[in-house]
Design a protein around this motif. Sequence first.
Motif, PDB file in Angstrom:
ATOM      1  N   UNK A  65      -0.845  -5.534  -7.076  1.00  0.00           N
ATOM      2  CA  UNK A  65      -2.586  -5.372  -7.533  1.00  0.00           C
ATOM      3  C   UNK A  65      -2.288  -3.582  -6.903  1.00  0.00           C
ATOM      4  N   UNK A  66      -3.564  -3.269  -7.523  1.00  0.00           N
ATOM      5  CA  UNK A  66      -3.017  -1.649  -6.541  1.00  0.00           C
ATOM      6  C   UNK A  66      -4.733  -2.476  -5.672  1.00  0.00           C
ATOM      7  N   UNK A  67      -4.246  -1.550  -4.682  1.00  0.00           N
ATOM      8  CA  UNK A  67      -4.593  -1.485  -3.109  1.00  0.00           C
ATOM      9  C   UNK A  67      -6.192  -0.811  -3.796  1.00  0.00           C
ATOM     10  N   UNK A  68      -7.108  -1.648  -2.825  1.00  0.00           N
ATOM     11  CA  UNK A  68      -8.998  -0.804  -3.540  1.00  0.00           C
ATOM     12  C   UNK A  68      -8.970   0.135  -3.640  1.00  0.00           C
ATOM     13  N   UNK A  69      -8.458   1.312  -2.090  1.00  0.00           N
ATOM     14  CA  UNK A  69      -8.394   2.003  -1.548  1.00  0.00           C
ATOM     15  C   UNK A  69      -8.231   3.273  -2.153  1.00  0.00           C
ATOM     16  N   UNK A  70      -7.315   3.024  -3.132  1.00  0.00           N
ATOM     17  CA  UNK A  70      -6.724   3.648  -3.891  1.00  0.00           C
ATOM     18  C   UNK A  70      -6.495   3.711  -6.149  1.00  0.00           C
ATOM     19  N   UNK A  80       0.883  -1.469   0.293  1.00  0.00           N
ATOM     20  CA  UNK A  80      -0.163   0.116   0.088  1.00  0.00           C
ATOM     21  C   UNK A  80       1.141   1.154   0.212  1.00  0.00           C
ATOM     22  N   UNK A  81       2.197   1.379   0.736  1.00  0.00           N
ATOM     23  CA  UNK A  81       2.988   2.254   0.825  1.00  0.00           C
ATOM     24  C   UNK A  81       3.227   2.449  -0.227  1.00  0.00           C
ATOM     25  N   UNK A  82       4.045   1.436  -1.025  1.00  0.00           N
ATOM     26  CA  UNK A  82       4.479   1.437  -2.715  1.00  0.00           C
ATOM     27  C   UNK A  82       3.499   2.114  -3.465  1.00  0.00           C
ATOM     28  N   UNK A  83       2.528   1.834  -3.471  1.00  0.00           N
ATOM     29  CA  UNK A  83       1.460   1.987  -4.458  1.00  0.00           C
ATOM     30  C   UNK A  83       1.305   4.076  -4.209  1.00  0.00           C
ATOM     31  N   UNK A  84       0.883   3.855  -2.796  1.00  0.00           N
ATOM     32  CA  UNK A  84       1.003   5.951  -2.411  1.00  0.00           C
ATOM     33  C   UNK A  84       1.493   6.192  -2.395  1.00  0.00           C
ATOM     34  N   UNK A  85       3.337   6.015  -2.756  1.00  0.00           N
ATOM     35  CA  UNK A  85       4.365   6.587  -3.002  1.00  0.00           C
ATOM     36  C   UNK A  85       4.546   7.202  -4.316  1.00  0.00           C
ATOM     37  N   UNK A  86       4.252   6.014  -5.618  1.00  0.00           N
ATOM     38  CA  UNK A  86       3.893   5.689  -6.646  1.00  0.00           C
ATOM     39  C   UNK A  86       2.657   7.130  -7.016  1.00  0.00           C
TER      40      UNK A  86
END
Length: 117
Positions: free
Chosen positions: A63-68, A22-28
Amino acid sequence: METLALADLTREPVQSDPQPEHDAWSALLDELEASLGEAALGAAATTAHDADSSWSEPAGLGPIPPDLVDRARDILGGQRELIAELVGERRAVGEQLAALRQVPSQQARAVYLDITG
């Protein structure tokens, strides 16, 4: 023949911690939002993602987390809007260049270009 112990049947499956993903996706997404905002302001050349670099999908994100998902869709929408603006500006510049090509380049007398119509 393989046998299972009672402990194997009652053990909960091991769950990996989704927070690093989640943190990696959020940073991206933070990075994509920042570059989109800078590109919209015309400052893209000052970022790490300038015109000379190409973007490639980071490896290992999963996969991208659903909340993002909604946030990612908003970024995609912003990118599409910016592309449409750039296409329009490119068309306008092309029209201006075509008009300039109509002006004779070597004249012994003064040449006036009517820009009002």
